[in-house]
Design an enzyme around this catalytic site. Structure first.
Site: not given
Ligand code: HXC
Length: 511
Positions: A167-168, A401-402
């Site tokens: 994401g972001g 130009g380059a």
């Molecule tokens: C809260 C999170 C989390 C999140 C992971 N966890 N991402 N908790 N918020 N965004 C937690 C999980 O619940 C889990 O907790 C632990 O972290 C490890 O995650 P896993 O999924 O078990 O690990 P893995 O299989 O290695 O996968 C990693 C991952 C996946 C690919 C990052 O967790 C994932 O897809 N997370 C969500 C990603 C996402 O969509 N984020 C938001 C993006 S938008 P436990 O307690 O079970 O260990 C964004 C907006 C930004 O970021 C804005 C800026 C402009």
């Protein structure tokens, strides 16, 4: 032993465990280090001072469960005698996700680095915005972006991407000066494979979508690819050895006492046949101290090379056409890469050396429609706006130009040297003769013979360095083997260069 501080000791030791042994073991299984292990590699032993270990954010309060150190370790330490700030996301704590306090810790780290004029290294390993904290998490990211921007051009910011950057979250590294990605274990994308599958039905892996190779070679977001995390930290240290701590300091020059000896093998590098390619690395490594050159973005826009080296201990940034790729032509990616590099050097007071062997901007529909005018203009702008010492050496072709876009005298080069093989002209002899003598050629009995004659004539009259030297468009025509000595001499003269420009907010660089 006194039990007086048992409570403090207990609290500290719990927090220092992060998400615990099992989650740390999972990191290791995946070929990743923990947040604290990364910092231990970066800093000299026992030099790290941590801030905000006891931070506790809204999700932790609400859920009544600990998020040790809010999933991020921040602080300052010493690295090879220099101080720098660092933050390191702890994936073992809620996936290193960014909550309010997590973001506050990063922001505070950045703010203090700005105040103290010290570089910042960030290790990114996070699931992105902490989902439970909603808008608070988004606001935290926004503040990180804002601070990254405030620091830009003041202190170096280096991002190590050592895990997911979904994401972001990828935008914070993208706002910093350099990105080092760890091969296989790190990814960056705005919308991941699931989002793409849902939207288009297309199946793609994390690696193919946003792995290190993609960002280094195709998207141009990553500057370096590391084989593993220890290698990533080595790259960071090497990179910092060329950068000042802030924009008011000079880059870290080294003492240099070697006797100056011309390397005559440089006289042989450029082939006599102007159509034959050669590797410009063979030139660069003969010019810089000890042949040491840290190439930046080697896989992106490879018809131009960018990187750092030293001349008699003085740090320089080198921009060089690579005749082995597209004959050294400037395409969109090469223009972007070189322009960004020139600006990076300029903000950190690093003098620039341009090594020119360029047949032109790359022609073609894809390049024109992709905006080569806009991207090429970026490079013209970057050179013109750069006020650091600029030294150009024309090795061979310098067409159209380059030629200007590789920093001719007109764009403010303080010194332009040319080798006898230099051809400074509007275009190559073949193209020029074809246009100038089109009618004669069409009517000639032996077209080939007339073309050869006109090409030779053009080469004699125009495609050589002496005409430019006569017009003072270059300072001198020299033997290649003199180049290093003369660049060092000129750099010594130019170190105190001042180039004052009109006051303005900032120029409006084409983007
Ligand atoms: C809260 C999170 C989390 C999140 C992971 N966890 N991402 N908790 N918020 N965004 C937690 C999980 O619940 C889990 O907790 C632990 O972290 C490890 O995650 P896993 O999924 O078990 O690990 P893995 O299989 O290695 O996968 C990693 C991952 C996946 C690919 C990052 O967790 C994932 O897809 N997370 C969500 C990603 C996402 O969509 N984020 C938001 C993006 S938008 P436990 O307690 O079970 O260990 C964004 C907006 C930004 O970021 C804005 C800026 C402009």
């Amino acid at each position: 032993m006194s039990r007086r501080f048992a409570d403090l000791d207990q609290r500290r030791s719990e927090l220092l465990q992060g998400g615990g042994a099992a989650r740390a073991a999972r990191q290791h299984e995946q070929g990743k280090l923990t947040a604290r292990e990364r910092l231990a590699l970066l800093f000299d032993p026992d030099s790290f001072v941590e801030f905000g270990l006891f931070a506790r954010g809204p999700a932790s309060e609400r859920e009544g469960r600990p998020y040790p150190a809010e999933g991020i370790v921040t602080g300052k330490g010493w690295m090879r005698g220099r101080q720098l700030f660092a933050y390191s996301q702890d994936f073992t704590v809620a996936g290193g996700s960014v909550g309010r306090l997590h973001a506050d810790k990063v922001v505070e780290c950045l703010r203090t680095a700005l105040k103290c004029g010290l570089p910042v290294v960030g290790f990114n390993d996070s699931g992105g915005a902490r989902i439970q904290e909603g808008v608070e998490a988004l606001s935290g990211y926004g503040q990180i972006f804002y601070m990254n921007t405030l620091l830009s051009g003041v202190v170096p910011q280096i991002s190590v991407v050592a895990g997911p950057c979904a994401g972001g979250a990828a935008y914070s590294p993208a706002l910093t000066d350099f990105i080092v990605m760890v091969d296989r274990t790190s990814h960056m994308f705005i919308a991941g494979p699931e989002v793409i599958r849902a939207a288009t039905g297309e199946e793609i892996t994390d690696e193919a979508l946003g792995g290190a190779a993609v960002h280094a070679g195709v998207a141009g977001n990553a500057h370096f690819v590391a084989a593993d995390e220890a290698h990533a930290v080595e790259i960071v240290k090497d990179l910092l050895s060329y950068l000042p701590s802030n924009n008011l300091e000079s880059p870290p020059d080294l003492p240099f006492e070697e006797r100056m000896v011309d390397d005559e093998s440089l006289d042989e590098v450029v082939p006599e046949d102007p159509r034959q390619a050669y590797d410009v690395n063979d030139v660069i490594r003969r010019l810089v101290d000890g042949g040491r050159f840290l190439e930046v973005q080697p896989a992106f826009g490879p018809s131009v090379l960018t990187g750092f080296g030293r001349l008699a201990g003085m740090v320089v940034g080198v921009v060089a056409n690579q005749p082995m790729v597209l004959a050294g032509a400037l395409d969109i990616d090469a223009s972007d890469k070189a322009a960004r590099f020139v600006r990076t050097c300029n903000v950190f007071n690093i003098p620039l050396v341009s090594l020119v062997d360029v047949p032109g901007f790359l022609p073609g529909v894809a390049q024109e429609h992709g905006g080569i005018i806009r991207h090429g203009a970026k490079l013209l702008f970057a050179w013109s706006a750069a006020t650091v010492p600029k030294m150009t050496v024309i090795l061979r072709k310098a067409y159209g130009g380059a030629y200007l876009a590789m920093c001719s005298q007109d764009l403010g080069a303080d010194s332009v040297l040319a080798w006898p093989t230099a051809e400074i002209a509007v275009m190559g002899p073949e193209g020029a003769a074809g246009i100038l003598y089109r009618k004669e050629l069409d009517q000639a009995e032996d077209r080939g013979a007339l073309l050869r004659e006109k090409v030779a004539e053009y080469r004699r009259l125009h495609a050589n360095p002496y005409r430019a030297a006569a017009l003072l468009a270059i300072d001198d025509v020299i033997r290649p083997s003199w180049t290093r000595r003369l660049l060092i001499e000129r750099l010594a003269t130019l170190r105190a260069k001042r180039d004052l420009r009109p006051q303005k907010k900032h120029g409006n660089i084409p983007m």
